[in-house]
Design an enzyme around this catalytic site. Sequence first.
Site, PDB file in Angstrom:
ATOM      1  N   HIS A   1      -3.089  -4.676 -17.639  1.00  0.00           N
ATOM      2  CA  HIS A   1      -2.072  -5.008 -16.630  1.00  0.00           C
ATOM      3  C   HIS A   1      -0.794  -4.272 -17.038  1.00  0.00           C
ATOM      4  O   HIS A   1      -0.358  -4.347 -18.194  1.00  0.00           O
ATOM      5  CB  HIS A   1      -1.859  -6.523 -16.602  1.00  0.00           C
ATOM      6  CG  HIS A   1      -0.658  -6.923 -15.825  1.00  0.00           C
ATOM      7  ND1 HIS A   1      -0.368  -6.384 -14.589  1.00  0.00           N
ATOM      8  CD2 HIS A   1       0.349  -7.795 -16.110  1.00  0.00           C
ATOM      9  CE1 HIS A   1       0.761  -6.911 -14.151  1.00  0.00           C
ATOM     10  NE2 HIS A   1       1.222  -7.764 -15.047  1.00  0.00           N
TER      11      HIS A   1
ATOM     12  N   ASN B   1       5.670  -3.103 -12.687  1.00  0.00           N
ATOM     13  CA  ASN B   1       4.660  -4.163 -12.721  1.00  0.00           C
ATOM     14  C   ASN B   1       4.300  -4.546 -11.279  1.00  0.00           C
ATOM     15  O   ASN B   1       5.111  -5.131 -10.564  1.00  0.00           O
ATOM     16  CB  ASN B   1       5.253  -5.358 -13.473  1.00  0.00           C
ATOM     17  CG  ASN B   1       4.309  -6.541 -13.558  1.00  0.00           C
ATOM     18  OD1 ASN B   1       3.310  -6.599 -12.847  1.00  0.00           O
ATOM     19  ND2 ASN B   1       4.646  -7.488 -14.404  1.00  0.00           N
TER      20      ASN B   1
ATOM     21  N   CYS C   1      -0.690 -12.234 -12.079  1.00  0.00           N
ATOM     22  CA  CYS C   1      -0.974 -10.860 -12.531  1.00  0.00           C
ATOM     23  C   CYS C   1      -2.381 -10.709 -13.100  1.00  0.00           C
ATOM     24  O   CYS C   1      -2.832  -9.584 -13.328  1.00  0.00           O
ATOM     25  CB  CYS C   1       0.050 -10.432 -13.563  1.00  0.00           C
ATOM     26  SG  CYS C   1       1.716 -10.548 -12.948  1.00  0.00           S
TER      27      CYS C   1
END
Length: 322
Positions: free
Chosen positions: A249, A279, A113
């Site tokens: 993020h 996400n 990520c």
Amino acid sequence: MNYSEIIGVGSSVPKLVVSNDDLSEFIETNDEWITARTGIKRRRIAVEKNTSDLAFESAVAALKNAGIDKHEVDTIIVATFSPDQLSPSVACLLVKKLQLKSRVMAFDLNAACTGFIYGLEVAKALIENGTSKCTLLIGAEVLSKIMNWEDRNTCVLFGDAAGAIVLKVSEEEKVLKSYVDSSADINNVLGVAKEFNNKFKDYVPVKEYLYMNGAEVFKFAVKAVRESIEKVLELNNLNIEDIDYIIPHQANYRIISRVANKMGIDINKFYLNLEEYGNTSAASIPLALSEAVASKVIKEGDKLLLVGFGAGMTYGATIIKY
Ligand code: ACO
């Protein structure tokens, strides 16, 4: 000394919208739990498209936004941990899809990520040292293919998307100093298993699903985001007041609000769209950036702090003048 600047942004998400209620039809969960624990309401799931398809669409959008000829691109970096296949890389698949005939260095980068933050650091360095004049940097994931759809601890959190930027050599320093770091995942709290058949050893097939210890990742994330923000501000001799927006993020609203509380930062300084997309790993920061630019929330000249964290464990932040 060469500097770099972002001259175009773009994104792509699959058509299928899957709500929390849709998930509760096949796993024991509900909208109230997911919303309260994460802030996520919906996510997009790729049915017919793979990572390189979303990456391609976001790249075309970013090139259009930049207003440049695709043949100016001399480097393609795709941040992903869900490539179409191990080889060729998604970046090489893009050379084919974009029908680039000029000299192009193309490779994938896996920092989970944090992939976009790592990718930006690499892209910037390639421009600064004269290797590249124009780099296409893309964060792209189809995580739905590595989800265990029976595991409610993970499958409610993630979505599929791609976001791209065009980074070009510039006379003004617009991508400032970054802070990128990693720490050992000693207790194996986050990852995707993969094992290959080897004729010379006993082979037990493993399920190639994403696994996660949510509580441990939560603790790591709060610390990593806080540390990255502090370190990148310090490196650039800036204060949080100098920053117009923080684009984190987009993993979980509670992680961001915990960081905001601990650091005394107004939550409205964080640009968030995780309610819509969940996400999307390496795609989440460029997707949010592209959306914020398209909706004119972010304007030319704004100072943005991009911050990420993920499996590895990896983390880091960059400051850019948009
Ligand atoms: N629906 C309903 N109940 C659920 C669900 C669900 N989807 N998932 C778990 N539960 C249950 C658990 O089984 C548990 O029940 P029990 O008490 O009977 O055992 C209860 O809810 C509480 O579970 P916890 O795990 O303690 O819940 P928590 O408050 O920690 O929230 C969460 C879980 C949302 C995963 C949180 O830990 C988190 O956000 N962690 C960070 C995750 C993250 O950001 N990951 C990605 C980062 S890196 C990357 O992007 C790759």
